[in-house]
Enzyme design. Structure first.
Site, short mmCIF file in Angstrom:
data_model
loop_
_atom_site.label_atom_id
_atom_site.label_comp_id
_atom_site.label_asym_id
_atom_site.label_seq_id
_atom_site.Cartn_x
_atom_site.Cartn_y
_atom_site.Cartn_z
N ASP A 85 -29.27 -19.13 -49.76
CA ASP A 85 -29.16 -17.71 -50.08
C ASP A 85 -30.44 -17.07 -49.58
O ASP A 85 -31.53 -17.50 -49.96
CB ASP A 85 -29.02 -17.55 -51.60
CG ASP A 85 -28.98 -16.08 -52.02
OD1 ASP A 85 -27.86 -15.55 -52.15
OD2 ASP A 85 -30.05 -15.49 -52.21
N GLU A 169 -25.41 -17.23 -45.18
CA GLU A 169 -24.64 -16.00 -45.09
C GLU A 169 -24.76 -15.44 -43.67
O GLU A 169 -25.83 -15.46 -43.09
CB GLU A 169 -25.20 -14.94 -46.03
CG GLU A 169 -25.14 -15.31 -47.48
CD GLU A 169 -26.29 -14.68 -48.22
OE1 GLU A 169 -26.11 -13.58 -48.77
OE2 GLU A 169 -27.38 -15.27 -48.21
N CYS A 236 -18.38 -16.53 -60.07
CA CYS A 236 -18.84 -17.59 -60.97
C CYS A 236 -18.56 -18.96 -60.34
O CYS A 236 -17.42 -19.27 -60.00
CB CYS A 236 -18.11 -17.49 -62.32
SG CYS A 236 -18.49 -18.88 -63.41
N ASP A 265 -29.78 -16.34 -57.45
CA ASP A 265 -29.88 -16.80 -56.06
C ASP A 265 -29.32 -18.21 -55.87
O ASP A 265 -28.75 -18.52 -54.82
CB ASP A 265 -31.35 -16.76 -55.60
CG ASP A 265 -31.88 -15.33 -55.51
OD1 ASP A 265 -31.05 -14.40 -55.44
OD2 ASP A 265 -33.12 -15.16 -55.51
ZN LIG Z 1 -17.15 -18.23 -65.14
#
Ligand SMILES: [Zn+2]
Length: 282
Positions: A85, A169, A236, A265
């Protein structure tokens, strides 16, 4: 006279020779018409030196080499896969939870450069002081660029040594910096706030880093995969619930659905890794 003067000696061992005396510690370069010159080498030279050029930045001189037959990095498979990240607080954070800080000198020199540029703008055209101020700007520009490149090389080498697959990314740095200032017709929103971020984006030198990473990975036979950055910071990693509210602060992540809590992060890097592995399986 310009402040960036470059002279190229076209062929090593002809008019010029890298490491001409090779007496152990001290590196010298031989330049026809100049003689043997002591140089300070920033990084180890690999491969066969093809061209040697000498470049002036402000008051300092630099020797720039281009090399052929740079040996491939011979690295054994590690079984390691990693997501990264790329951030503002840390230069990058890995899915293993390692935070790599931004290069320390980078910010300081960027501030010095900004001050030198302001100073230059105040000097009277054609004056001696203006010439000196311009030399200082050129020198600092070069310093920032060299430090960024050096940092990129070291970071990328560390990553490819220990991992077979590295996911990051896909950043559009050019677009990000453009969108802050906007255009005359459509001025950017939150210009002040964004330009602070954009400056960090540029300082951090992600574009430079990703280029270096790509070439090191290729030379080492490692796989680098760029993923779509959408939602990597708000999904998540435990239950997959995606919500803006999951990201409590820049550093804090708490899932509103299942209560999973972690460093923002690291969560981002974990999602980047998953997306990367999914792309490779597809
Ligand atoms: Zn969750």
């Amino acid at each position: 006279m310009g402040w960036f003067d470059t002279v190229e000696w076209p062929k090593d061992r002809d008019g010029c020779r890298w490491n001409s005396t090779a007496d152990g510690g001290q590196v010298r370069v031989y330049l026809q018409g100049v003689g043997h010159v002591r140089v300070h080498a920033h990084r180890k030279v690999e491969g066969v030196v093809k061209t040697v050029s000498v470049k002036r930045e402000g008051r300092r001189w630099f020797v720039v080499l281009s090399c052929d037959e740079v040996p491939a990095l011979n690295l054994a498979e590690t079984g390691g896969v990693l997501g990264i990240d790329m951030g503002v607080t840390s230069f990058l954070t890995t899915s293993d939870g390692v935070h790599l800080p931004n290069p320390r000198h980078g910010r300081r020199n960027a501030d010095r450069l900004a001050a030198a540029q302001r100073d230059l703008a105040r000097k009277q055209r054609g004056s001696n002081r203006r010439r000196k101020a311009r030399e200082r700007v050129a020198g600092l520009h070069g310093k920032v660029r060299r430090q960024r490149l050096d940092h990129a090389h070291k970071t990328a080498l560390w990553l490819v040594r220990h991992h077979d697959v590295i996911a990051h990314e896909g950043l559009r740095i050019g677009n990000m910096t453009q969108s802050a200032s906007g255009t005359v017709e459509a001025p950017g929103t939150n210009v002040a706030q964004k330009s602070g971020l954009n400056r960090s984006v540029l300082d951090a030198g992600w574009g430079v880093f990703l280029n270096v990473l790509a070439s090191k990975a290729e030379s080492a036979g490692r796989v680098v995969v760029a993923v779509n950055p959408a939602n990597t910071s708000r999904t998540c990693p435990s239950c997959g619930h995606c919500a803006k509210g999951n990201r409590v602060t820049q550093a804090g992540f708490v899932c509103v659905a299942c209560g999973f809590a972690g460093h923002g992060d690291v969560v981002g890097a974990t999602n980047v890794l998953r997306a990367g592995l999914a792309l490779l399986r597809a």
